[in-house]
Design a protein around this motif. Sequence first.
Motif, mmCIF file in Angstrom:
data_model
loop_
_atom_site.group_PDB
_atom_site.id
_atom_site.type_symbol
_atom_site.label_atom_id
_atom_site.label_comp_id
_atom_site.label_asym_id
_atom_site.label_seq_id
_atom_site.Cartn_x
_atom_site.Cartn_y
_atom_site.Cartn_z
ATOM 1 N N ASN A 188 46.044 40.748 30.725
ATOM 2 C CA ASN A 188 44.598 41.250 30.231
ATOM 3 C C ASN A 188 44.496 40.429 29.218
ATOM 4 O OD1 ASN A 188 42.981 42.696 31.062
ATOM 5 N ND2 ASN A 188 43.556 44.716 29.554
ATOM 6 N N GLU A 229 37.163 41.292 27.199
ATOM 7 C CA GLU A 229 36.293 41.842 28.243
ATOM 8 C C GLU A 229 34.669 41.942 27.243
ATOM 9 O OE1 GLU A 229 37.059 46.271 30.199
ATOM 10 O OE2 GLU A 229 38.322 44.758 29.146
ATOM 11 N N PHE A 235 41.842 37.751 28.484
ATOM 12 C CA PHE A 235 40.686 37.267 28.291
ATOM 13 C C PHE A 235 40.115 38.006 28.660
ATOM 14 C CE2 PHE A 235 43.305 35.870 32.528
ATOM 15 C CZ PHE A 235 42.290 34.151 32.516
ATOM 16 N N LYS A 290 41.478 36.846 37.536
ATOM 17 C CA LYS A 290 41.980 35.648 36.479
ATOM 18 C C LYS A 290 43.315 36.286 36.074
ATOM 19 C CE LYS A 290 37.658 33.751 35.634
ATOM 20 N NZ LYS A 290 36.008 32.918 34.644
ATOM 21 N N MET A 333 36.275 46.475 35.622
ATOM 22 C CA MET A 333 37.102 45.584 35.219
ATOM 23 C C MET A 333 36.340 44.937 36.354
ATOM 24 S SD MET A 333 40.947 43.443 35.137
ATOM 25 C CE MET A 333 41.235 45.121 34.010
ATOM 26 N N ASP A 343 35.843 39.363 39.049
ATOM 27 C CA ASP A 343 36.676 38.541 39.236
ATOM 28 C C ASP A 343 37.522 37.896 37.545
ATOM 29 O OD1 ASP A 343 36.493 34.770 38.681
ATOM 30 O OD2 ASP A 343 34.670 34.995 36.686
ATOM 31 N N ARG A 344 37.315 38.665 36.370
ATOM 32 C CA ARG A 344 37.967 38.972 35.830
ATOM 33 C C ARG A 344 39.156 39.149 36.315
ATOM 34 N NH1 ARG A 344 40.121 42.335 31.878
ATOM 35 N NH2 ARG A 344 40.404 41.387 29.911
ATOM 36 N N GLU A 345 39.527 40.135 36.977
ATOM 37 C CA GLU A 345 40.344 41.100 38.003
ATOM 38 C C GLU A 345 41.442 40.546 38.331
ATOM 39 O OE1 GLU A 345 41.958 44.155 40.377
ATOM 40 O OE2 GLU A 345 40.729 44.774 39.911
#
Length: 92
Positions: free
Chosen positions: A35, A40, A38, A8, A1, A4-6
Amino acid sequence: MSDDREHKVRERAYALWETEGRPSGRHEEHWHRANSEFPEASSPAQAPVPTAAKPKRRKPVAASPAAAEAPSAVEATTPAPRKRRTLKPKAN
């Protein structure tokens, strides 16, 4: 991951936790819900690695009434105090 995504997902999970009144023991549910919000990038290299869940903390259990009445080991070895005899009045 990705970082940045983690970040968020972490912020969203925290927001979910706060809106539900900060319940304990539901961190995995909040994380999975956040999770899923967002999307992936679908590549096998970015597949999430399963992690071991934290053990849940348990609240101390209150002693049952029966346990409160049971004598402890120290009390069981000491003899109970004797009753005093009352004297009967003598007959004339």
